[in-house]
Design a protein around this motif. Structure first.
Motif, PDB file in Angstrom:
ATOM      1  N   GLU A  10       0.793  -1.217   0.000  1.00 55.76           N
ATOM      2  CA  GLU A  10       0.000   0.000   0.000  1.00 55.76           C
ATOM      3  C   GLU A  10       0.836   1.283   0.000  1.00 55.76           C
ATOM      4  OE1 GLU A  10      -2.933  -0.213   3.103  1.00 55.76           O
ATOM      5  OE2 GLU A  10      -3.304  -2.342   2.742  1.00 55.76           O
ATOM      6  N   LYS A  11       2.095   1.189   0.398  1.00 57.99           N
ATOM      7  CA  LYS A  11       2.961   2.374   0.476  1.00 57.99           C
ATOM      8  C   LYS A  11       4.230   2.185  -0.349  1.00 57.99           C
ATOM      9  CE  LYS A  11       0.063   3.993   3.580  1.00 57.99           C
ATOM     10  NZ  LYS A  11      -0.878   5.104   3.281  1.00 57.99           N
ATOM     11  N   GLY A  12       4.129   1.413  -1.416  1.00 62.65           N
ATOM     12  CA  GLY A  12       5.300   1.109  -2.234  1.00 62.65           C
ATOM     13  C   GLY A  12       5.967   2.341  -2.818  1.00 62.65           C
ATOM     14  N   GLU A  13       5.180   3.287  -3.330  1.00 63.47           N
ATOM     15  CA  GLU A  13       5.739   4.499  -3.926  1.00 63.47           C
ATOM     16  C   GLU A  13       6.498   5.311  -2.891  1.00 63.47           C
ATOM     17  OE1 GLU A  13       4.355   8.323  -6.661  1.00 63.47           O
ATOM     18  OE2 GLU A  13       2.839   7.104  -5.642  1.00 63.47           O
ATOM     19  N   GLN A  14       5.916   5.434  -1.699  1.00 67.24           N
ATOM     20  CA  GLN A  14       6.558   6.199  -0.632  1.00 67.24           C
ATOM     21  C   GLN A  14       7.857   5.537  -0.177  1.00 67.24           C
ATOM     22  OE1 GLN A  14       3.381   5.440  -0.960  1.00 67.24           O
ATOM     23  NE2 GLN A  14       2.004   6.927  -0.001  1.00 67.24           N
ATOM     24  N   ILE A  15       7.875   4.216  -0.133  1.00 71.00           N
ATOM     25  CA  ILE A  15       9.082   3.492   0.272  1.00 71.00           C
ATOM     26  C   ILE A  15      10.211   3.740  -0.718  1.00 71.00           C
ATOM     27  CG2 ILE A  15      10.076   1.175   0.491  1.00 71.00           C
ATOM     28  CD1 ILE A  15       7.425   0.274   1.733  1.00 71.00           C
ATOM     29  N   VAL A  16       9.901   3.644  -2.003  1.00 74.74           N
ATOM     30  CA  VAL A  16      10.924   3.859  -3.029  1.00 74.74           C
ATOM     31  C   VAL A  16      11.435   5.303  -2.983  1.00 74.74           C
ATOM     32  CG1 VAL A  16      11.374   3.922  -5.516  1.00 74.74           C
ATOM     33  CG2 VAL A  16      10.066   2.034  -4.525  1.00 74.74           C
ATOM     34  N   LYS A  17      10.541   6.273  -2.781  1.00 75.87           N
ATOM     35  CA  LYS A  17      10.956   7.670  -2.680  1.00 75.87           C
ATOM     36  C   LYS A  17      11.894   7.880  -1.495  1.00 75.87           C
ATOM     37  CE  LYS A  17       7.136  10.162  -4.906  1.00 75.87           C
ATOM     38  NZ  LYS A  17       6.049  11.147  -4.696  1.00 75.87           N
ATOM     39  N   ALA A  18      11.562   7.253  -0.365  1.00 74.01           N
ATOM     40  CA  ALA A  18      12.408   7.394   0.830  1.00 74.01           C
ATOM     41  C   ALA A  18      13.786   6.814   0.584  1.00 74.01           C
ATOM     42  CB  ALA A  18      11.739   6.699   2.014  1.00 74.01           C
ATOM     43  N   MET A  19      13.848   5.649  -0.031  1.00 72.61           N
ATOM     44  CA  MET A  19      15.134   5.004  -0.270  1.00 72.61           C
ATOM     45  C   MET A  19      15.941   5.741  -1.331  1.00 72.61           C
ATOM     46  SD  MET A  19      14.829   2.998   2.079  1.00 72.61           S
ATOM     47  CE  MET A  19      16.532   2.497   1.930  1.00 72.61           C
ATOM     48  N   ARG A  20      15.270   6.447  -2.207  1.00 69.83           N
ATOM     49  CA  ARG A  20      15.957   7.266  -3.220  1.00 69.83           C
ATOM     50  C   ARG A  20      16.736   8.388  -2.522  1.00 69.83           C
ATOM     51  NH1 ARG A  20      11.645   8.364  -6.830  1.00 69.83           N
ATOM     52  NH2 ARG A  20      11.990   6.300  -7.739  1.00 69.83           N
ATOM     53  N   ILE A  21      16.135   8.973  -1.471  1.00 66.05           N
ATOM     54  CA  ILE A  21      16.809  10.021  -0.701  1.00 66.05           C
ATOM     55  C   ILE A  21      17.945   9.416   0.126  1.00 66.05           C
ATOM     56  CG2 ILE A  21      16.556  11.707   1.155  1.00 66.05           C
ATOM     57  CD1 ILE A  21      15.303  12.632  -1.412  1.00 66.05           C
ATOM     58  N   VAL A  22      17.690   8.271   0.754  1.00 68.59           N
ATOM     59  CA  VAL A  22      18.714   7.615   1.577  1.00 68.59           C
ATOM     60  C   VAL A  22      19.939   7.289   0.739  1.00 68.59           C
ATOM     61  CG1 VAL A  22      19.257   5.506   2.871  1.00 68.59           C
ATOM     62  CG2 VAL A  22      17.072   6.669   3.250  1.00 68.59           C
ATOM     63  N   SER A  23      19.732   6.857  -0.499  1.00 68.97           N
ATOM     64  CA  SER A  23      20.867   6.478  -1.360  1.00 68.97           C
ATOM     65  C   SER A  23      21.789   7.660  -1.642  1.00 68.97           C
ATOM     66  CB  SER A  23      20.358   5.889  -2.673  1.00 68.97           C
ATOM     67  OG  SER A  23      19.707   6.872  -3.464  1.00 68.97           O
ATOM     68  N   LYS A  24      21.256   8.882  -1.565  1.00 69.23           N
ATOM     69  CA  LYS A  24      22.065  10.068  -1.836  1.00 69.23           C
ATOM     70  C   LYS A  24      22.992  10.424  -0.670  1.00 69.23           C
ATOM     71  CE  LYS A  24      18.638  12.119  -4.978  1.00 69.23           C
ATOM     72  NZ  LYS A  24      17.742  13.277  -5.231  1.00 69.23           N
ATOM     73  N   LEU A  25      22.729   9.826   0.480  1.00 68.87           N
ATOM     74  CA  LEU A  25      23.553  10.110   1.660  1.00 68.87           C
ATOM     75  C   LEU A  25      24.879   9.369   1.627  1.00 68.87           C
ATOM     76  CD1 LEU A  25      20.793   9.903   4.425  1.00 68.87           C
ATOM     77  CD2 LEU A  25      21.685  11.962   3.327  1.00 68.87           C
ATOM     78  N   PHE A  26      24.966   8.338   0.798  1.00 71.61           N
ATOM     79  CA  PHE A  26      26.159   7.495   0.774  1.00 71.61           C
ATOM     80  C   PHE A  26      26.679   7.378  -0.659  1.00 71.61           C
ATOM     81  CE2 PHE A  26      23.291   6.145   4.137  1.00 71.61           C
ATOM     82  CZ  PHE A  26      24.111   6.227   5.262  1.00 71.61           C
ATOM     83  N   GLU A  27      27.926   7.711  -0.832  1.00 71.42           N
ATOM     84  CA  GLU A  27      28.535   7.671  -2.159  1.00 71.42           C
ATOM     85  C   GLU A  27      28.588   6.232  -2.673  1.00 71.42           C
ATOM     86  OE1 GLU A  27      32.621   9.230  -4.397  1.00 71.42           O
ATOM     87  OE2 GLU A  27      32.400   9.379  -2.216  1.00 71.42           O
TER      88      GLU A  27
END
Length: 275
Positions: A10-27
């Protein structure tokens, strides 16, 4: 417990968006969604929101317990091993479950702190099994009432999952940020078991995800030999409950190892205080 499964659906889009931001924190970070193969519908949902330029992938895992545990999951996805003295970061990994990813989305996109928790209320002793969005701090008794209450024949209520959860002596306890579910039973399998002596069949050893020898750890705990318990790797026990489940002698191995680990930590604290 189905709460994380429902969050992925039910929250798949939100999960992917969150992980997209998290991925930017680590090179050079890569996001891998580890999803068991019995949840093919959630795999399709998550995959549908991943863009071609995202550094994301889905690892379809074999459905087995206790693969959802942090150490087991890291090994299944990356082949890297960690122990009780290490953090996932030591294996260059970060483990985030579905509910936590959704909480990250709420914090980043909706400016909402973690004030709610999704929980599963289940078991044959519940009148209306379901998943609920619950305010943190709410009484777990009220959560059960929201599920239609308990049936009269309920004999045990577990906080958490069926294998790793803890029996509740009182339902008037608050929901915490780590609360995942409540299970009510109408028959207490554990109380009905007749415990006997260990026959050294090795079944417990064959199912241990940490490759321990539970029957030897059990002996160390019975003899209150914390040094031997520690030398045998007792602190590596992940408390999954597999050994207790398969033991033909019905010995509560996991419970004994929890006590053994607590005694090791207590001894280390006492020794540290003495210094």
């Amino acid at each position: 417990l189905t709460v994380d499964y429902r969050v992925m659906l039910e929250k798949g889009e939100q999960i992917v968006k969150a992980m997209r931001i998290v991925s930017k924190l680590f090179e050079n970070a890569k996001i891998v969604f580890g999803i068991e193969d019995n949840k093919s519908d959630s795999i399709k949902v998550i995959n549908g929101f991943i863009k071609p330029d995202d550094k994301m992938d889905i690892c379809q895992l074999k459905t087995k317990y206790p693969q959802g545990g942090e150490r087991s999951l890291i090994y299944a996805v990356t082949g890297r091993k960690i122990n009780s003295h290490m953090l996932p970061a030591d294996a260059k990994c970060i483990v985030i479950n579905a509910s936590t990813a959704y909480a990250i989305y709420n914090a980043l996109y909706e400016n909402l702190p973690l004030i709610h928790r999704y929980m599963t209320v289940s078991g044959e002793g519940v009148n209306n099994c379901n998943n609920f969005k619950v305010p943190i701090g709410m009484s777990q008794k009220d959560v059960i009432e929201a599920a239609g209450g308990l049936k009269p024949e309920v004999c045990k209520v577990i906080a958490g999952g069926p294998m790793t959860g803890s029996a509740m002596g009182n339902l008037d306890v608050p929901v915490q940020k780590t609360s995942s579910g409540i299970i009510a039973f109408t028959f207490d399998d554990v109380a009905a078991m007749n415990q006997s002596n260990c026959i050294h069949c090795g079944k417990c050893m064959s199912v241990c995800p940490s490759n321990l020898v539970p029957q030897m750890l059990c002996k160390a705990v019975k003899e209150n030999d914390t040094d031997r318990f520690e030398s045998l790797g007792g602190m590596e026990c992940v408390q999954c409950g597999c050994c207790s489940y398969v033991c033909p002698a019905k010995i509560p191995l996991t419970g004994m190892f929890i006590m053994g680990k607590a005694e090791v930590k207590s001894k280390a604290k006492r020794n540290g205080g003495a210094k």
